[in-house]
Design a protein around this motif. Structure first.
Motif, PDB file in Angstrom:
ATOM      1  N   PHE A   1       6.071  51.267 -33.562  1.00 46.10           N
ATOM      2  CA  PHE A   1       6.387  51.031 -32.154  1.00 46.10           C
ATOM      3  C   PHE A   1       6.346  49.537 -31.826  1.00 46.10           C
ATOM      4  CE2 PHE A   1       4.327  55.162 -32.613  1.00 46.10           C
ATOM      5  CZ  PHE A   1       5.271  56.001 -32.040  1.00 46.10           C
ATOM      6  N   GLY A   2       6.561  48.722 -32.867  1.00 43.80           N
ATOM      7  CA  GLY A   2       6.427  47.280 -32.723  1.00 43.80           C
ATOM      8  C   GLY A   2       7.292  46.688 -31.635  1.00 43.80           C
ATOM      9  N   PHE A   3       8.584  46.992 -31.636  1.00 49.12           N
ATOM     10  CA  PHE A   3       9.475  46.359 -30.663  1.00 49.12           C
ATOM     11  C   PHE A   3       9.174  46.821 -29.231  1.00 49.12           C
ATOM     12  CE2 PHE A   3      13.460  45.819 -28.286  1.00 49.12           C
ATOM     13  CZ  PHE A   3      13.637  44.451 -28.462  1.00 49.12           C
ATOM     14  N   PRO A   4       9.012  48.126 -28.971  1.00 47.54           N
ATOM     15  CA  PRO A   4       8.622  48.531 -27.612  1.00 47.54           C
ATOM     16  C   PRO A   4       7.302  47.898 -27.176  1.00 47.54           C
ATOM     17  CG  PRO A   4       9.387  50.429 -28.859  1.00 47.54           C
ATOM     18  CD  PRO A   4       9.266  49.305 -29.835  1.00 47.54           C
ATOM     19  N   LEU A   5       6.375  47.754 -28.129  1.00 43.36           N
ATOM     20  CA  LEU A   5       5.094  47.126 -27.810  1.00 43.36           C
ATOM     21  C   LEU A   5       5.303  45.665 -27.430  1.00 43.36           C
ATOM     22  CD1 LEU A   5       1.998  47.315 -27.738  1.00 43.36           C
ATOM     23  CD2 LEU A   5       1.981  46.697 -30.165  1.00 43.36           C
ATOM     24  N   LEU A   6       6.211  45.001 -28.151  1.00 45.60           N
ATOM     25  CA  LEU A   6       6.527  43.605 -27.853  1.00 45.60           C
ATOM     26  C   LEU A   6       7.094  43.467 -26.443  1.00 45.60           C
ATOM     27  CD1 LEU A   6       6.928  40.657 -28.861  1.00 45.60           C
ATOM     28  CD2 LEU A   6       9.177  41.374 -29.680  1.00 45.60           C
ATOM     29  N   VAL A   7       8.051  44.322 -26.101  1.00 46.51           N
ATOM     30  CA  VAL A   7       8.664  44.287 -24.779  1.00 46.51           C
ATOM     31  C   VAL A   7       7.623  44.559 -23.697  1.00 46.51           C
ATOM     32  CG1 VAL A   7      10.328  45.422 -23.260  1.00 46.51           C
ATOM     33  CG2 VAL A   7      10.949  44.925 -25.631  1.00 46.51           C
ATOM     34  N   PHE A   8       6.742  45.519 -23.961  1.00 48.58           N
ATOM     35  CA  PHE A   8       5.710  45.864 -22.975  1.00 48.58           C
ATOM     36  C   PHE A   8       4.762  44.691 -22.748  1.00 48.58           C
ATOM     37  CE2 PHE A   8       1.432  47.452 -22.012  1.00 48.58           C
ATOM     38  CZ  PHE A   8       1.680  48.106 -20.815  1.00 48.58           C
ATOM     39  N   LEU A   9       4.291  44.071 -23.829  1.00 53.14           N
ATOM     40  CA  LEU A   9       3.315  42.996 -23.711  1.00 53.14           C
ATOM     41  C   LEU A   9       3.893  41.758 -23.037  1.00 53.14           C
ATOM     42  CD1 LEU A   9       1.499  43.137 -27.183  1.00 53.14           C
ATOM     43  CD2 LEU A   9       0.566  43.770 -24.953  1.00 53.14           C
TER      44      LEU A   9
ATOM     45  N   ALA B   1      -2.813  39.949 -16.751  1.00 52.58           N
ATOM     46  CA  ALA B   1      -2.792  40.364 -18.158  1.00 52.58           C
ATOM     47  C   ALA B   1      -1.645  39.704 -18.914  1.00 52.58           C
ATOM     48  CB  ALA B   1      -2.678  41.886 -18.252  1.00 52.58           C
ATOM     49  N   ASN B   2      -1.090  38.641 -18.340  1.00 50.94           N
ATOM     50  CA  ASN B   2       0.008  37.924 -18.979  1.00 50.94           C
ATOM     51  C   ASN B   2      -0.514  37.202 -20.225  1.00 50.94           C
ATOM     52  OD1 ASN B   2       2.061  36.089 -19.726  1.00 50.94           O
ATOM     53  ND2 ASN B   2       2.816  36.011 -17.626  1.00 50.94           N
ATOM     54  N   ILE B   3      -0.221  37.752 -21.404  1.00 49.58           N
ATOM     55  CA  ILE B   3      -0.744  37.203 -22.651  1.00 49.58           C
ATOM     56  C   ILE B   3      -0.241  35.794 -22.902  1.00 49.58           C
ATOM     57  CG2 ILE B   3      -0.678  37.462 -25.168  1.00 49.58           C
ATOM     58  CD1 ILE B   3      -0.795  40.439 -24.792  1.00 49.58           C
ATOM     59  N   VAL B   4       1.042  35.572 -22.609  1.00 49.20           N
ATOM     60  CA  VAL B   4       1.617  34.250 -22.858  1.00 49.20           C
ATOM     61  C   VAL B   4       0.946  33.188 -21.994  1.00 49.20           C
ATOM     62  CG1 VAL B   4       3.703  32.849 -22.724  1.00 49.20           C
ATOM     63  CG2 VAL B   4       3.836  35.179 -23.610  1.00 49.20           C
TER      64      VAL B   4
ATOM     65  N   ARG C   1      -1.964  33.374 -20.231  1.00 49.85           N
ATOM     66  CA  ARG C   1      -3.417  33.309 -20.205  1.00 49.85           C
ATOM     67  C   ARG C   1      -4.059  33.136 -21.579  1.00 49.85           C
ATOM     68  NH1 ARG C   1      -6.068  34.330 -15.671  1.00 49.85           N
ATOM     69  NH2 ARG C   1      -4.866  34.956 -13.842  1.00 49.85           N
ATOM     70  N   VAL C   2      -3.329  33.461 -22.640  1.00 48.75           N
ATOM     71  CA  VAL C   2      -3.911  33.366 -23.986  1.00 48.75           C
ATOM     72  C   VAL C   2      -3.128  32.387 -24.854  1.00 48.75           C
ATOM     73  CG1 VAL C   2      -4.591  34.613 -26.064  1.00 48.75           C
ATOM     74  CG2 VAL C   2      -4.770  35.730 -23.832  1.00 48.75           C
ATOM     75  N   ILE C   3      -1.847  32.694 -25.075  1.00 53.10           N
ATOM     76  CA  ILE C   3      -1.041  31.865 -25.969  1.00 53.10           C
ATOM     77  C   ILE C   3      -0.867  30.459 -25.409  1.00 53.10           C
ATOM     78  CG2 ILE C   3       1.141  31.682 -27.196  1.00 53.10           C
ATOM     79  CD1 ILE C   3      -0.616  34.065 -27.964  1.00 53.10           C
ATOM     80  N   GLY C   4      -0.545  30.363 -24.112  1.00 54.80           N
ATOM     81  CA  GLY C   4      -0.296  29.063 -23.501  1.00 54.80           C
ATOM     82  C   GLY C   4      -1.451  28.082 -23.652  1.00 54.80           C
ATOM     83  N   PRO C   5      -2.668  28.453 -23.235  1.00 59.05           N
ATOM     84  CA  PRO C   5      -3.794  27.516 -23.347  1.00 59.05           C
ATOM     85  C   PRO C   5      -4.090  27.100 -24.787  1.00 59.05           C
ATOM     86  CG  PRO C   5      -4.311  29.266 -21.797  1.00 59.05           C
ATOM     87  CD  PRO C   5      -3.025  29.658 -22.458  1.00 59.05           C
ATOM     88  N   ILE C   6      -3.995  28.040 -25.727  1.00 61.31           N
ATOM     89  CA  ILE C   6      -4.239  27.690 -27.135  1.00 61.31           C
ATOM     90  C   ILE C   6      -3.175  26.718 -27.618  1.00 61.31           C
ATOM     91  CG2 ILE C   6      -4.361  28.568 -29.488  1.00 61.31           C
ATOM     92  CD1 ILE C   6      -5.442  31.185 -28.366  1.00 61.31           C
ATOM     93  N   ALA C   7      -1.907  27.027 -27.313  1.00 56.67           N
ATOM     94  CA  ALA C   7      -0.809  26.163 -27.742  1.00 56.67           C
ATOM     95  C   ALA C   7      -0.947  24.777 -27.132  1.00 56.67           C
ATOM     96  CB  ALA C   7       0.531  26.788 -27.356  1.00 56.67           C
TER      97      ALA C   7
END
Length: 229
Positions: free
Chosen positions: A184-192, A203-206, A208-214
């Motif tokens: 279910f990788g692609f549907p999971l990607l779209v959902f996240l 809950a925005n991963i990009v 709140r999580v990816i952005g600050p680390i990057a």
């Protein structure tokens, strides 16, 4: 003038994005070949020719829409095929193949930083106009995109590279269940990435999580190159 600005924006984001994504996928194939799997090589995928790797949606349409919307730019290419059974040590080697993609992006980010740092050291500034400015904008965006792709792909869930790393670290008894999630990788990607931020902005991963680390990693690269953040 607006159309010219839009064309410029698309150019300085799409060109580095495509090259970064292609290098990411080719790195998977190169490491797989080195570890015994010739699948990608036999299919002609170990090339930097973007035509061999372009996914119409992930490499062109989505990045263009994001650029136009002034949203964070990301995308994907057609995955390079890897057959784990052909690797000399499938569990270990699949982890190495998975890490090759993000690793290649970090190496490219480092090389880009050195190029920008050398330019800044010689000129005292980074060019902002003309052909030199266009090249600089591409290099700066190439640095940003490579760091973002590296961190983004290390998310420890399928279908990300981080998901393959997790699979390699799991006890063998848990691997079949993990692979069911991967279906279910692609549907999971779209959902996240798209659905969850709309229904639960916190809950925005990009963001709140990816952005600050990057951002932290990018600042470290800039400091390494002697370039003001």
């Amino acid at each position: 003038m607006a159309e010219q600005n839009m064309a410029y924006t698309v150019a300085v984001w799409l060109i580095p994005l495509v090259f970064a994504i292609v290098c990411h996928e080719v790195a998977h194939g190169w490491v797989a070949r080195a570890l015994g799997d010739q699948t990608a090589a036999n299919l002609g995928r170990l090339t930097l020719n973007p035509i061999k790797h372009v996914d119409p949606i992930g490499t062109v349409v989505l990045p263009l829409l994001l650029a136009i919307a002034h949203a964070p730019i990301f995308g994907w290419a057609k995955p390079v095929p890897v057959r784990a059974k052909r690797l000399r040590n499938p569990r270990r080697d699949m982890v190495l193949v998975a890490l090759a993609g993000p690793g290649s992006n970090l190496v490219l980010a480092l090389l880009t930083t050195l190029a920008l740092g050398a330019t800044y050291a010689v000129a005292g500034e980074l060019p902002e106009t003309g052909a030199a400015g266009f090249l600089t904008d591409n290099l700066v965006n190439f640095l940003l995109i490579n760091v973002f792709l590296a961190i983004f792909n290390l998310i420890p869930l399928p279908p990300f590279d981080g998901g393959h790393v997790v699979e390699g670290a799991l006890p063998r008894a848990l691997v079949p269940g993990w692979r069911k999630i991967a279906r279910f990788g692609f549907p999971l990607l779209v959902f996240l990435l798209l659905v969850l931020p709309m229904i639960a902005p916190k809950a925005n991963i990009v963001a709140r999580v990816i952005g600050p680390i990057a951002e932290t990693v990018i600042r470290a690269f800039l400091a390494l190159g002697g370039i003001p953040a």
